[in-house]
Enzyme design. Structure first.
Site, PDB file in Angstrom:
ATOM      1  N   SER A   1       0.821  -1.212   0.000  1.00 15.81           N
ATOM      2  CA  SER A   1       0.000   0.000   0.000  1.00 15.81           C
ATOM      3  C   SER A   1       0.851   1.256   0.000  1.00 15.81           C
ATOM      4  O   SER A   1       0.342   2.342  -0.265  1.00 15.81           O
ATOM      5  CB  SER A   1      -0.915   0.016   1.229  1.00 15.81           C
ATOM      6  OG  SER A   1      -0.142   0.008   2.419  1.00 15.81           O
TER       7      SER A   1
ATOM      8  N   GLU B   1      -6.719  -1.712  -6.718  1.00 15.77           N
ATOM      9  CA  GLU B   1      -5.829  -0.924  -7.566  1.00 15.77           C
ATOM     10  C   GLU B   1      -4.858  -1.855  -8.290  1.00 15.77           C
ATOM     11  O   GLU B   1      -4.156  -2.642  -7.654  1.00 15.77           O
ATOM     12  CB  GLU B   1      -5.053   0.093  -6.723  1.00 15.77           C
ATOM     13  CG  GLU B   1      -5.939   1.151  -6.096  1.00 15.77           C
ATOM     14  CD  GLU B   1      -5.206   2.058  -5.129  1.00 15.77           C
ATOM     15  OE1 GLU B   1      -5.540   3.251  -5.072  1.00 15.77           O
ATOM     16  OE2 GLU B   1      -4.286   1.572  -4.425  1.00 15.77           O
TER      17      GLU B   1
ATOM     18  N   ASN C   1      -4.889   6.150  -1.442  1.00 13.51           N
ATOM     19  CA  ASN C   1      -4.124   6.765  -0.359  1.00 13.51           C
ATOM     20  C   ASN C   1      -3.594   8.139  -0.750  1.00 13.51           C
ATOM     21  O   ASN C   1      -3.389   9.002   0.109  1.00 13.51           O
ATOM     22  CB  ASN C   1      -2.976   5.849   0.062  1.00 13.51           C
ATOM     23  CG  ASN C   1      -3.455   4.689   0.911  1.00 13.51           C
ATOM     24  OD1 ASN C   1      -4.473   4.781   1.588  1.00 13.51           O
ATOM     25  ND2 ASN C   1      -2.745   3.584   0.871  1.00 13.51           N
TER      26      ASN C   1
END
Length: 508
Positions: free
Chosen positions: A120, A153, A191
């Site tokens: 991430s 993603e 994010n």
């Protein structure tokens, strides 16, 4: 295009378990590996229990439950992954450890096997670069909890072969999730796009514009967010969210738009992390308490409205009529009238000085999202608090809640939403993803009431641009400099979200 039929998942923690569960449910053969045998056995038990629960709730049939259980295979050595079409790494967020794993996999799996990382925060390119075949490595970022968070993603590293992402997009669709495609950049889409919500809220708190519970209430009730930014940080945990803020800030070489806050850093150092420690911005298990206005007499006199902001005038006039307030129609306000301004990206003090108003009797009302529902009433340093409280009571007597805040360039909602839209515009300007994928990912991944670009279109790109330029000119802070995507499209009257094929924007 080679079909993905055998999926290996390395790491049997929460993310790995979730990926393994939905892959097996989709009918794929799943090999789940972890170096810890106890974790593996717990993962199997947890996944089986989830399927049993889904069957009891009639979300899957008994047959589907039984078949899914036959598809999940627990393996205790990496060599058992040799037949995989796709290996998804879901281990600790450490670059060296991930690189070492991928080097081991290079010696085990076929050359046509795709290697994907669920990172991430780390660079997909950096993870792939030291491997034998970096062109077969991509990012496949799921969100927790995997079965419920339906967006994934798909990230192209700098060295990723052009055929890999389309195969992974098909794979994600086969799982029943929604794929969005991104370039390998810090924070990817979700994010990255989520930076402004928490960093701007922390900036408002640091400037003492309002307390955290007021900011949360305003963003929930005036802007429609499910959780206020401080409630969100408490839920996620500052030990998780603050390092992400710092990582993205530093990976973008101290880009001012992503500047973290000393407030969050101090709380991490003190161990005040949120729900997990029983204390964050709020104390748990007690529910957040919204401050109430002190007892005061409701305002019954006249209200004079500045018409400088034509976009706000009609909404405010309608508000005063609804609240049975008498409007002072004079060109300049009567001495006994309360004066109302509604600057876009400005503050009350500047309006007082420019218009020659009585500072003691002048307040601001934010009309960016209209004047129905929750209202934000902004004071200036010379405001009479009793007048402010009386006006708030008058505005709230028909059920509208009112927050009183200190003078600020851009109120709360204006600063927050303009920053959210601006960061999103810059993501698209950089070609990280398509406008549609950005909005799709943010709504699904962050539960925003609207995608940032759709929000910009709804509020008006020119108005967002005005707010940002006023914030930049007033504060001198480059965090508010408008994205070229926003500037050009506002000037030409184009949508922020919808791109015409004639514009020549690459769609990945």
């Amino acid at each position: 295009m080679n079909m993905i039929r055998v999926v290996a998942v390395v790491g049997a923690g929460a993310m790995g378990r979730g990926i393994a569960q939905i892959s097996a449910q989709a009918g794929l053969q799943v090999l789940l590996f972890d170096t810890n045998a106890a974790v593996l056995e717990k993962a199997r038990a947890d996944i089986f229990a989830q399927w049993d629960k889904l069957q009891q709730k009639e979300k899957i049939t008994p047959h589907q439950c039984a078949v899914a259980k036959t598809k999940l295979h627990i393996v205790d050595e990496l060599q058992a992954l040799a037949a995989s079409d796709l290996v998804i790494e879901a281990i600790v967020e450490n670059l060296d450890i991930k690189r070492d794993l991928f080097r081991q996999l290079d010696q085990i799996v076929r050359d046509d096997c795709i290697l994907a990382t669920n990172t991430s925060s780390l660079s997909v390119t950096a993870i792939a670069a030291s491997g034998k075949l970096p062109q077969r490595v991509a990012g496949l970022h799921f969100f927790n909890p995997v079965p419920l968070m339906k967006v994934v993603e798909v990230i192209d590293g700098l060295l990723t072969d052009a055929t890999i992402a389309p195969r992974l997009m098909n794979f994600v669709g086969e799982l029943g999730h929604t794929p969005v495609r991104a370039k390998d950049t810090p924070g990817f889409i979700v994010n990255h796009a989520g930076r402004a919500y928490v960093t701007e809220a922390l900036c408002l708190l640091q400037e003492n514009v309002a307390d955290f519970s007021q900011i949360d209430q305003i963003m929930r009730e005036a802007a429609g967010f499910r959780l206020g930014p401080f409630e969100l940080m408490d839920l996620t945990g500052l030990d998780v969210s603050h390092p992400v803020m710092e990582a993205i800030y530093h990976q973008y070489y101290e880009e001012p738009r992503y500047r973290p806050s000393v407030i969050a850093a101090q709380r991490v150092q003190a161990g005040i992390l949120g729900r997990k420690t029983g204390r964050g911005f709020y104390t748990y298990p007690a529910e957040p308490v919204v401050p109430r206005l002190p007892d005061s007499a409701a305002w019954t006199g006249k209200v004079w409205l500045s018409h400088e902001n034509r976009l706000a005038s009609d909404a405010l006039t309608d508000l005063f009529v609804r609240c049975d307030l008498v409007i002072d129609e004079s060109l300049t306000p009567l001495p006994e009238s309360i004066c109302i301004v509604s600057p876009d990206g400005g503050d009350v003090s500047t309006c007082v000085a420019r218009l020659g108003l009585d500072a003691r009797r002048t307040f601001g009302i934010d009309c960016l999202t209209g004047a129905h529902g929750h209202l934000t009433l902004m004071l200036n340093p010379a405001s009479d608090p009793a007048l402010a409280q009386g006006l708030a009571l008058s505005l709230g007597k028909y059920g509208q809640s009112v927050s009183l805040i200190q003078d600020s360039y851009g109120f709360v909602v204006q600063r927050m939403l303009a920053s959210i839209v601006n960061v999103a515009c810059d993501i698209v300007q950089q070609g990280i993803c398509t406008p549609q994928d950005l909005d799709k990912a943010v709504v699904a991944g962050l539960a925003y009431p609207l995608g940032p670009l759709a929000w910009g279109d709804k509020l008006g790109a020119l108005r967002i641009l005005l707010i940002l330029r006023n914030l930049l000119n007033s504060t001198g802070d480059p965090r508010y400099r408008p994205s070229p995507w926003l500037v050009r499209r506002a000037q030409l009257g184009l949508s922020l979200l919808h791109v015409s094929p004639s514009e020549g924007i690459p769609l990945n």
